[in-house]
Design a protein around this motif. Structure first.
Motif, PDB file in Angstrom:
ATOM      1  N   ASP A  49       0.821  -1.221   0.000  1.00 35.89           N
ATOM      2  CA  ASP A  49       0.000   0.000   0.000  1.00 35.89           C
ATOM      3  C   ASP A  49       0.848   1.262   0.000  1.00 35.89           C
ATOM      4  O   ASP A  49       0.374   2.336  -0.371  1.00 35.89           O
ATOM      5  N   LEU A  50       2.103   1.146   0.429  1.00 40.17           N
ATOM      6  CA  LEU A  50       2.986   2.301   0.513  1.00 40.17           C
ATOM      7  C   LEU A  50       3.976   2.379  -0.644  1.00 40.17           C
ATOM      8  O   LEU A  50       4.671   3.386  -0.791  1.00 40.17           O
ATOM      9  N   LYS A  51       4.042   1.334  -1.449  1.00 37.50           N
ATOM     10  CA  LYS A  51       4.957   1.350  -2.598  1.00 37.50           C
ATOM     11  C   LYS A  51       4.589   2.512  -3.514  1.00 37.50           C
ATOM     12  O   LYS A  51       3.416   2.799  -3.746  1.00 37.50           O
ATOM     13  N   GLY A  52       5.606   3.200  -3.994  1.00 38.94           N
ATOM     14  CA  GLY A  52       5.386   4.345  -4.863  1.00 38.94           C
ATOM     15  C   GLY A  52       5.165   5.642  -4.107  1.00 38.94           C
ATOM     16  O   GLY A  52       5.012   6.702  -4.716  1.00 38.94           O
ATOM     17  N   LYS A  53       5.141   5.570  -2.770  1.00 37.61           N
ATOM     18  CA  LYS A  53       4.933   6.761  -1.945  1.00 37.61           C
ATOM     19  C   LYS A  53       6.165   7.005  -1.077  1.00 37.61           C
ATOM     20  O   LYS A  53       6.874   6.074  -0.711  1.00 37.61           O
ATOM     21  N   VAL A  54       6.373   8.253  -0.731  1.00 39.81           N
ATOM     22  CA  VAL A  54       7.399   8.613   0.242  1.00 39.81           C
ATOM     23  C   VAL A  54       6.717   8.608   1.607  1.00 39.81           C
ATOM     24  O   VAL A  54       5.601   9.113   1.746  1.00 39.81           O
ATOM     25  N   TRP A  55       7.395   8.023   2.594  1.00 37.43           N
ATOM     26  CA  TRP A  55       6.794   7.989   3.928  1.00 37.43           C
ATOM     27  C   TRP A  55       7.828   8.121   5.035  1.00 37.43           C
ATOM     28  O   TRP A  55       9.002   7.869   4.838  1.00 37.43           O
ATOM     29  N   ILE A  56       7.325   8.559   6.181  1.00 36.94           N
ATOM     30  CA  ILE A  56       8.125   8.703   7.395  1.00 36.94           C
ATOM     31  C   ILE A  56       7.567   7.703   8.408  1.00 36.94           C
ATOM     32  O   ILE A  56       6.358   7.668   8.657  1.00 36.94           O
ATOM     33  N   ALA A  57       8.451   6.900   8.994  1.00 36.45           N
ATOM     34  CA  ALA A  57       8.038   5.902   9.988  1.00 36.45           C
ATOM     35  C   ALA A  57       8.604   6.247  11.358  1.00 36.45           C
ATOM     36  O   ALA A  57       9.688   6.828  11.470  1.00 36.45           O
ATOM     37  N   ASP A  58       7.844   5.877  12.383  1.00 40.42           N
ATOM     38  CA  ASP A  58       8.360   5.905  13.744  1.00 40.42           C
ATOM     39  C   ASP A  58       7.723   4.766  14.531  1.00 40.42           C
ATOM     40  O   ASP A  58       6.853   4.054  14.012  1.00 40.42           O
TER      41      ASP A  58
END
Length: 191
Positions: A49-58
């Motif tokens: 679901d997150l492929k192709g998107k930039v994301w920040i994880a914590d």
């Protein structure tokens, strides 16, 4: 003995945090492993679901009495700055206490920080051992139960993940969060 172990682990985490406390990002190249979870609305979320998107994880948990409230407030501030600057990115907070953090608890917790759930996902729905292994293998970060309390020991960094699913940078998520640097790095990945 249990308290001594806790303080040794806490000391190691503090050394790592202080080494990263300059606000500068650290360049990384970690592949995020596949995961399956549910978000604060009970909807399935996976790496695909997150492929192709930039994301920040914590990594946080709702019963945290130490670092999580500050980290979550900083993530909320990051979300506001992203929105103000018109920069698109997903925010992903993985619970490191999935046995207690059900979707409702996560939603109530993030609502205290004015979270906008259109791009902020609080994830749970996996066994503790699974998130412990996932965080170590994907983010090179330790998660451990504190045997002398009901707390979970975990890192305090924010991690930037590129559209291919690779962790490319980490930032201080506690004391000196470099919001402008994070925004610039996200924009650079979207070019």
């Amino acid at each position: 003995m249990k308290k001594a172990f806790f303080f040794v682990i806490l000391g190691i985490i503090l050394v790592v945090v202080s080494a990263c406390g300059s606000g500068k990002s650290k360049q990384l190249n970690y592949e995020v492993k596949a995961f399956e979870a549910v978000n604060q609305d009970g909807k399935a979320v996976s790496l695909s679901d997150l492929k192709g998107k930039v994301w920040i994880a914590d990594f946080v948990f709702t019963y945290c009495t130490t670092v999580c409230p500050t980290m979550t407030a900083n993530m909320s501030e990051l979300q506001k700055r992203l929105k103000s600057a018109g920069v698109k990115a997903e925010l992903v907070s993985f619970s490191v206490d999935p046995e207690r953090d059900n979707p409702e608890a996560l939603k109530a917790y993030l609502q205290k920080f004015d979270a906008d759930f259109s791009n902020w996902h609080a994830l749970t729905g996996y066994p503790f051992d699974e998130i412990k292994t996932f965080v170590l293998s994907s983010f090179n970060t330790v998660v451990a139960k504190d045997t002398s309390s009901d707390q979970v020991i975990h890192g305090t960094s924010f991690f930037l993940v590129n559209p291919a699913g690779t962790v490319v940078a980490k930032y201080d998520g506690m004391t000196d969060t470099p919001y402008d640097k994070i925004l610039k790095d996200i924009q650079a990945l979207q070019r």
